[in-house]
Design a protein around this motif. Structure first.
Motif, PDB file in Angstrom:
ATOM      1  N   LEU A  41       7.043  -2.248   3.828  1.00 20.00           N
ATOM      2  CA  LEU A  41       7.005  -1.642   2.494  1.00 20.00           C
ATOM      3  C   LEU A  41       5.611  -1.093   2.183  1.00 20.00           C
ATOM      4  O   LEU A  41       5.481   0.010   1.631  1.00 20.00           O
ATOM      5  N   ALA A  42       4.590  -1.851   2.539  1.00 17.55           N
ATOM      6  CA  ALA A  42       3.220  -1.374   2.298  1.00 17.55           C
ATOM      7  C   ALA A  42       2.925  -0.139   3.141  1.00 17.55           C
ATOM      8  O   ALA A  42       2.298   0.821   2.665  1.00 17.55           O
ATOM      9  N   GLY A  43       3.386  -0.160   4.407  1.00 14.65           N
ATOM     10  CA  GLY A  43       3.183   1.001   5.269  1.00 14.65           C
ATOM     11  C   GLY A  43       3.904   2.228   4.756  1.00 14.65           C
ATOM     12  O   GLY A  43       3.371   3.341   4.810  1.00 14.65           O
ATOM     13  N   ALA A  44       5.139   2.029   4.240  1.00 16.88           N
ATOM     14  CA  ALA A  44       5.889   3.155   3.693  1.00 16.88           C
ATOM     15  C   ALA A  44       5.207   3.725   2.462  1.00 16.88           C
ATOM     16  O   ALA A  44       5.137   4.949   2.274  1.00 16.88           O
ATOM     17  N   PHE A  45       4.691   2.830   1.608  1.00 15.00           N
ATOM     18  CA  PHE A  45       3.976   3.294   0.409  1.00 15.00           C
ATOM     19  C   PHE A  45       2.734   4.087   0.793  1.00 15.00           C
ATOM     20  O   PHE A  45       2.467   5.164   0.231  1.00 15.00           O
ATOM     21  N   LEU A  46       1.976   3.561   1.762  1.00 19.62           N
ATOM     22  CA  LEU A  46       0.767   4.266   2.204  1.00 19.62           C
ATOM     23  C   LEU A  46       1.116   5.595   2.861  1.00 19.62           C
ATOM     24  O   LEU A  46       0.423   6.604   2.656  1.00 19.62           O
ATOM     25  N   PHE A  47       2.221   5.612   3.622  1.00 20.33           N
ATOM     26  CA  PHE A  47       2.626   6.828   4.322  1.00 20.33           C
ATOM     27  C   PHE A  47       2.932   7.958   3.348  1.00 20.33           C
ATOM     28  O   PHE A  47       2.648   9.127   3.622  1.00 20.33           O
ATOM     29  N   LEU A  48       3.510   7.629   2.196  1.00 22.45           N
ATOM     30  CA  LEU A  48       3.895   8.646   1.227  1.00 22.45           C
ATOM     31  C   LEU A  48       2.725   9.129   0.377  1.00 22.45           C
ATOM     32  O   LEU A  48       2.882  10.077  -0.402  1.00 22.45           O
ATOM     33  N   GLN A  49       1.574   8.488   0.492  1.00 23.84           N
ATOM     34  CA  GLN A  49       0.395   8.927  -0.234  1.00 23.84           C
ATOM     35  C   GLN A  49      -0.325  10.043   0.537  1.00 23.84           C
ATOM     36  O   GLN A  49      -0.187  10.156   1.756  1.00 23.84           O
ATOM     37  N   PRO A  50      -1.103  10.880  -0.163  1.00 23.05           N
ATOM     38  CA  PRO A  50      -1.834  11.958   0.529  1.00 23.05           C
ATOM     39  C   PRO A  50      -2.722  11.455   1.664  1.00 23.05           C
ATOM     40  O   PRO A  50      -2.781  12.073   2.733  1.00 23.05           O
ATOM     41  N   GLU A  51      -3.393  10.313   1.443  1.00 19.45           N
ATOM     42  CA  GLU A  51      -4.261   9.780   2.490  1.00 19.45           C
ATOM     43  C   GLU A  51      -3.429   9.338   3.696  1.00 19.45           C
ATOM     44  O   GLU A  51      -3.837   9.524   4.851  1.00 19.45           O
ATOM     45  N   GLY A  52      -2.249   8.752   3.420  1.00 18.47           N
ATOM     46  CA  GLY A  52      -1.371   8.341   4.505  1.00 18.47           C
ATOM     47  C   GLY A  52      -0.861   9.529   5.299  1.00 18.47           C
ATOM     48  O   GLY A  52      -0.730   9.454   6.528  1.00 18.47           O
ATOM     49  N   GLN A  53      -0.582  10.625   4.626  1.00 15.37           N
ATOM     50  CA  GLN A  53      -0.128  11.829   5.309  1.00 15.37           C
ATOM     51  C   GLN A  53      -1.222  12.399   6.218  1.00 15.37           C
ATOM     52  O   GLN A  53      -0.937  12.913   7.301  1.00 15.37           O
ATOM     53  N   LYS A  54      -2.466  12.290   5.760  1.00 15.31           N
ATOM     54  CA  LYS A  54      -3.572  12.751   6.595  1.00 15.31           C
ATOM     55  C   LYS A  54      -3.679  11.907   7.864  1.00 15.31           C
ATOM     56  O   LYS A  54      -3.886  12.432   8.964  1.00 15.31           O
ATOM     57  N   GLN A  55      -3.534  10.579   7.706  1.00 12.49           N
ATOM     58  CA  GLN A  55      -3.595   9.699   8.864  1.00 12.49           C
ATOM     59  C   GLN A  55      -2.438   9.980   9.824  1.00 12.49           C
ATOM     60  O   GLN A  55      -2.614   9.989  11.045  1.00 12.49           O
ATOM     61  N   PHE A  56      -1.255  10.223   9.249  1.00 12.96           N
ATOM     62  CA  PHE A  56      -0.084  10.515  10.085  1.00 12.96           C
ATOM     63  C   PHE A  56      -0.292  11.817  10.859  1.00 12.96           C
ATOM     64  O   PHE A  56       0.020  11.900  12.052  1.00 12.96           O
ATOM     65  N   SER A  57      -0.816  12.830  10.199  1.00  9.76           N
ATOM     66  CA  SER A  57      -1.053  14.116  10.862  1.00  9.76           C
ATOM     67  C   SER A  57      -2.085  13.985  11.980  1.00  9.76           C
ATOM     68  O   SER A  57      -2.000  14.683  12.995  1.00  9.76           O
TER      69      SER A  57
END
Length: 429
Positions: free
Chosen positions: A246-262
């Motif tokens: 759940l924490a990972g999903a929340f972080l993933f949906l944030q702009p910073e999480g999207q940058k890390q994913f990219s």
């Protein structure tokens, strides 16, 4: 005579299991036709064996009733399907899938027979991995159809689409790790570990949205294994794992999480961006959602989503996505696929068929495998249709469920003793 027929039915069921995934996922043409023929032959031989024996021992009547009701509802939907031939074709495919699963449920009632069937599944997965590896060397299989626009270095294995191959690897990954953890260490442990390594190397070459599902299916058996050793530790780790997800999903949906994913997505074999993926899925989901809204109880009929999709196509500037310029042949969601074609009763019956095997208390080896596979399949089923639109993968999934539904598999020796006692009693009478 009856034992020969039962063993013949079991052999045919195993051949059907292998054919399903290896014949290009049995999604079209000769692959789908062969699946229907093999599955039908399996059911016919089993019915002959049951007729000769005069009875059938049912260890889990609730699961059997759910599976038969699901298959009955599928056939009922052919009565209101607009394109009758497509409906009958897919009803035949589902008869092969559910019928073979029922035969396995009623025949593989000993631990020895279940071990054989699980071994056949593992061998099927290994063969698929071998075909995918050969593909990386430029070797292709005669009579197979390959996608024309496949990217460099990508693999499809025996499937037509790389994403379909990755979806098939989800239950295979769960099976391989479960066999490693829940069986005694032997030479087969090293062989299974080698296959698992190859599985992940090839899975990263599919560029599929199911890649995270394969990774999750590899990790979940360890949690189930811990549960079998200590329920307290298993509970704590389950809570921590759910919180982390759940924490990972929340972080993933944030702009910073999207940058890390990219920044790291290509390292796990993903080239598609989250925004492009979500836009495409939302455009596809609209088809299944609108079909279900127009027929919430009955759906449009089995096998009809592809044929009915043009009626729901919107103009691109109204839909906001390029999906409406393409052919939509399945819902890209198991839930929406079932709702669109079979309505709410179809979704409920399918869920019961897959979920009831976990309801009995005895933890059999097949049930432990199913505990590791089903949660991941349900999760991936939110955005892909591996269990409903790809017959070869559905065959493996429902077969695993059928083995897990056997309440009390007995040792082969005990089963033989009981069979001999029944034969002696019959002769004395």
């Amino acid at each position: 005579m009856v034992l020969i027929l039962e063993w013949l039915a079991l052999v045919l069921a195993c051949l059907t299991l292998m054919w399903g995934p290896l014949a290009q996922g049995s999604t079209f043409g000769w692959g789908l036709d062969g699946l229907i023929l093999l599955g039908g032959l399996t059911c016919a031989v089993f019915l002959m064996a049951a007729a000769v024996r005069g009875r059938v021992h049912v260890s889990n009547p609730w699961w059997l009733a759910a599976a038969l009701a699901f298959l009955g509802w599928i056939w009922a939907s052919t009565g209101w399907a607009p394109y009758r031939w497509e409906a009958l074709l897919w009803a035949g495919a589902w008869t092969a899938i559910i019928g073979t699963a029922i035969c396995l449920h009623l025949l593989a009632t000993t631990r020895g027979k279940q071990a054989v069937v699980l071994g056949v599944m593992a061998l099927t997965g290994a063969t698929a991995l071998a075909l995918a590896y050969l593909q990386t060397l430029g070797v292709v299989v005669p009579f197979f159809t390959y996608p024309p626009n496949i990217g460099p270095g990508m693999v499809t294995g025996p499937y037509f689409n790389p994403s379909h191959f990755s979806g098939f690897l989800i239950p295979i990954a769960a099976l391989l790790v479960s066999l490693i953890l829940f069986t005694r260490p032997h030479i087969h442990t090293l062989i299974l570990a080698a296959f698992l390594v190859m599985l992940h190397v090839l899975n990263l070459k599919t560029d599929s949205s199911s890649i995270p599902g394969v990774l999750l299916a590899t990790a979940l058996p360890l949690l189930v294994w811990i549960w079998t050793k200590s329920k307290w530790v298993g509970t704590v780790l389950t809570v921590l794992a759910c919180g982390s997800v759940l924490a990972g999903a929340f972080l993933f949906l944030q702009p910073e999480g999207q940058k890390q994913f990219s920044a790291y997505q290509k390292q796990i074999g993903l080239n598609n961006t989250w925004s492009r993926f979500l836009e495409g899925r939302q455009g596809t989901w609209r088809y299944g959602r609108e079909m279900w809204q127009q027929a919430p109880l009955t759906g449009v009929g089995i096998g009809q989503l592809s044929s009915e999709a043009p009626r729901y196509r919107a103009r691109e500037r109204e839909a906001g996505t390029g999906i409406d310029r393409k052919a939509v042949n399945y819902a890209h969601s198991d839930a929406l696929q079932l709702l669109a074609e079979l309505g709410l009763p179809g979704l409920v019956l399918a869920f019961l068929t897959l979920g009831l095997p976990l309801m009995h208390r005895r933890s059999t080896p097949a049930q432990l495998v199913w505990w590791t596979a089903l949660p991941v399949l349900l999760f991936v089923g939110l955005y892909d249709s591996h269990a409903t639109a790809i017959p070869g993968t559905a065959m493996l999934i429902f077969a695993l469920a059928s083995l897990a539904a056997v309440c009390r598999p007995v040792l082969a020796s005990k089963a033989t003793d009981r069979e001999a006692a029944r034969t002696s009693t019959a002769q004395a009478a």
